[in-house]
Write a protein that holds these residues in place. Structure first.
Motif, PDB file in Angstrom:
ATOM      1  N   ARG A 179     -11.045  33.131   8.258  1.00 28.33           N
ATOM      2  CA  ARG A 179     -11.239  33.225   7.008  1.00 28.33           C
ATOM      3  C   ARG A 179     -10.765  34.985   6.452  1.00 28.33           C
ATOM      4  O   ARG A 179     -10.811  35.718   7.290  1.00 28.33           O
ATOM      5  CB  ARG A 179     -12.974  33.413   6.877  1.00 28.33           C
TER       6      ARG A 179
ATOM      7  N   SER B 171     -18.038  23.268   7.294  1.00 23.16           N
ATOM      8  CA  SER B 171     -17.749  24.052   8.237  1.00 23.16           C
ATOM      9  C   SER B 171     -18.923  23.846   9.222  1.00 23.16           C
ATOM     10  O   SER B 171     -18.761  23.866  10.622  1.00 23.16           O
ATOM     11  CB  SER B 171     -17.494  25.327   7.988  1.00 23.16           C
ATOM     12  N   LEU B 172     -20.212  23.899   8.593  1.00 24.07           N
ATOM     13  CA  LEU B 172     -21.326  23.562   9.478  1.00 24.07           C
ATOM     14  C   LEU B 172     -21.214  22.197  10.273  1.00 24.07           C
ATOM     15  O   LEU B 172     -21.571  22.163  11.494  1.00 24.07           O
ATOM     16  CB  LEU B 172     -22.486  23.682   8.821  1.00 24.07           C
TER      17      LEU B 172
ATOM     18  N   TRP C 122     -23.940  30.605  11.804  1.00 19.39           N
ATOM     19  CA  TRP C 122     -23.437  30.530  10.557  1.00 19.39           C
ATOM     20  C   TRP C 122     -22.257  31.188   9.914  1.00 19.39           C
ATOM     21  O   TRP C 122     -22.470  32.510  10.260  1.00 19.39           O
ATOM     22  CB  TRP C 122     -24.747  30.729   9.597  1.00 19.39           C
ATOM     23  N   PRO C 123     -21.469  30.833   9.134  1.00 17.15           N
ATOM     24  CA  PRO C 123     -21.358  29.282   8.999  1.00 17.15           C
ATOM     25  C   PRO C 123     -20.342  28.702   9.759  1.00 17.15           C
ATOM     26  O   PRO C 123     -20.338  27.528   9.761  1.00 17.15           O
ATOM     27  CB  PRO C 123     -20.590  29.332   7.609  1.00 17.15           C
ATOM     28  N   ASN C 124     -19.763  29.306  10.488  1.00 13.42           N
ATOM     29  CA  ASN C 124     -18.423  28.671  10.968  1.00 13.42           C
ATOM     30  C   ASN C 124     -18.190  28.917  12.641  1.00 13.42           C
ATOM     31  O   ASN C 124     -16.974  28.406  13.129  1.00 13.42           O
ATOM     32  CB  ASN C 124     -17.173  28.925  10.328  1.00 13.42           C
TER      33      ASN C 124
ATOM     34  N   VAL D 266     -31.128  26.997   7.352  1.00 14.36           N
ATOM     35  CA  VAL D 266     -30.311  26.515   6.487  1.00 14.36           C
ATOM     36  C   VAL D 266     -30.864  25.636   5.622  1.00 14.36           C
ATOM     37  O   VAL D 266     -31.792  25.090   5.840  1.00 14.36           O
ATOM     38  CB  VAL D 266     -29.051  26.353   7.385  1.00 14.36           C
TER      39      VAL D 266
ATOM     40  N   LEU E  49     -27.186  29.666   3.867  1.00 12.22           N
ATOM     41  CA  LEU E  49     -27.992  30.397   4.633  1.00 12.22           C
ATOM     42  C   LEU E  49     -29.358  30.961   4.152  1.00 12.22           C
ATOM     43  O   LEU E  49     -29.157  31.354   3.078  1.00 12.22           O
ATOM     44  CB  LEU E  49     -27.478  31.639   5.545  1.00 12.22           C
TER      45      LEU E  49
ATOM     46  N   SER F 295     -21.777  30.382   1.874  1.00  8.44           N
ATOM     47  CA  SER F 295     -20.782  30.836   2.648  1.00  8.44           C
ATOM     48  C   SER F 295     -19.584  31.025   2.193  1.00  8.44           C
ATOM     49  O   SER F 295     -19.373  31.046   0.747  1.00  8.44           O
ATOM     50  CB  SER F 295     -20.422  29.604   3.840  1.00  8.44           C
TER      51      SER F 295
ATOM     52  N   SER G 260     -19.885  37.472   6.106  1.00  5.69           N
ATOM     53  CA  SER G 260     -20.064  37.263   7.556  1.00  5.69           C
ATOM     54  C   SER G 260     -21.339  37.638   8.055  1.00  5.69           C
ATOM     55  O   SER G 260     -22.041  38.577   7.582  1.00  5.69           O
ATOM     56  CB  SER G 260     -18.939  38.243   8.381  1.00  5.69           C
TER      57      SER G 260
END
Ligand code: ATP
Length: 250
Positions: free
Chosen positions: A48, A80-81, A103-105, A223, A229, A242, A246
């Motif tokens: 990302r 992505s979750l 979270w998230p990925n 979540v 989040l 998201s 980060s």
């Protein structure tokens, strides 16, 4: 993939810059199947926010899948979750202990990063909305590997004490992804939220959210139904979407 063979098309490339980019630049025609690009050597893997994803020939599973939603469906956030959850469940079936989701990925094993996920939306141009789900899993990191920006990284060989065959892992993961994405397309993230929460690496813990002008501090309380989040801070609960942020342990 047995009974799922007809639903997937897997294109294998000896090398490419980024499997997400291959699908993004030349999306295969919609023939009802999920199109997957798998590579042995990804030379410019992306994370990302312009970050890099590193992989090693022979030591990584690196692929992307193009998932098309039904016409008219809004492409929902939270994908992505779902991809992370599919990977977590696949790893658990293989016998990996301590699988957690950040979270998230991210997929972590006892706090160390094992895999990265990058979901990108394919511009619609009047077609069915589509998402490109890129996944990189460390199978065996070279001893000399240096990865910036992570406190700890790990690989499957270390976690399981044995080698895992890349293509066997891919098949298991595609099966799990197919099942969860089908649920997601029909019922949305609420149907998968509890399963994600069970593996939340930071549930109840103090965290910082980086990436906004000002870092946010708070306690991760879970979540939301849309995958945002939930952060409890001094002035109540905030929803963090998201994308550009980060999460870090505080
Ligand atoms: P973070 O994981 O730091 O919260 P992020 O979720 O934005 O950030 P990703 O886009 O998932 O990060 O992945 C990019 C980051 O992953 C890189 O900046 C690097 O720190 C780390 N990374 C790159 N390659 C690997 C790898 N093979 N194994 C583990 N971590 C890696």
């Amino acid at each position: 993939l047995g009974d799922l063979d007809a639903q997937f098309s897997v294109r294998h490339l000896p090398a490419c810059e980024s499997t997400n980019s291959v699908l993004m630049d030349a999306p295969p025609a919609d023939d009802g199947r999920v199109h997957v690009v798998l590579t042995d050597r990804q030379t410019a893997g992306r994370g990302r926010r312009g970050r890099q994803w590193q992989s090693w020939q022979g030591g990584s599973l690196t692929f992307s899948a193009l998932w098309r939603f039904d016409a008219g469906a809004p492409v929902p956030a939270g994908l992505s979750l779902v991809a992370g959850l599919a990977l977590a469940r696949t790893l658990e079936q293989l016998g990996v202990a301590g699988v957690q989701l950040k979270w998230p990925n991210d997929v972590l094993i006892h706090g160390a990063k094992l895999a990265g996920i990058l979901v990108e939306l394919l511009p619609g141009r009047g077609r069915t909305p589509a998402a490109i789900i890129g996944i990189g899993v460390n199978l065996s990191l070279p001893p000399t590997a240096t990865i910036e920006g992570q406190k700890a990284v790990t690989d499957l060989q270390r976690e399981l004490g044995r080698d895992v065959d890349r293509d066997t892992l891919l098949a298991a993961l595609l099966r799990e992804l197919h099942g969860l994405l089908t649920t997601y397309a029909a019922a949305g993230f609420p149907a998968l939220r509890a399963a994600w929460e069970q593996r939340n690496a930071f549930a109840g813990l103090p965290v910082s959210i980086l990436g906004e002008a000002e870092a946010l501090q708070g306690t991760c309380i879970g979540v939301a139904e849309d995958g945002a989040l939930l952060l409890r801070g001094e002035d109540g609960v905030r929803r963090i979407l998201s994308g550009e942020v980060s999460l870090r342990a505080a």
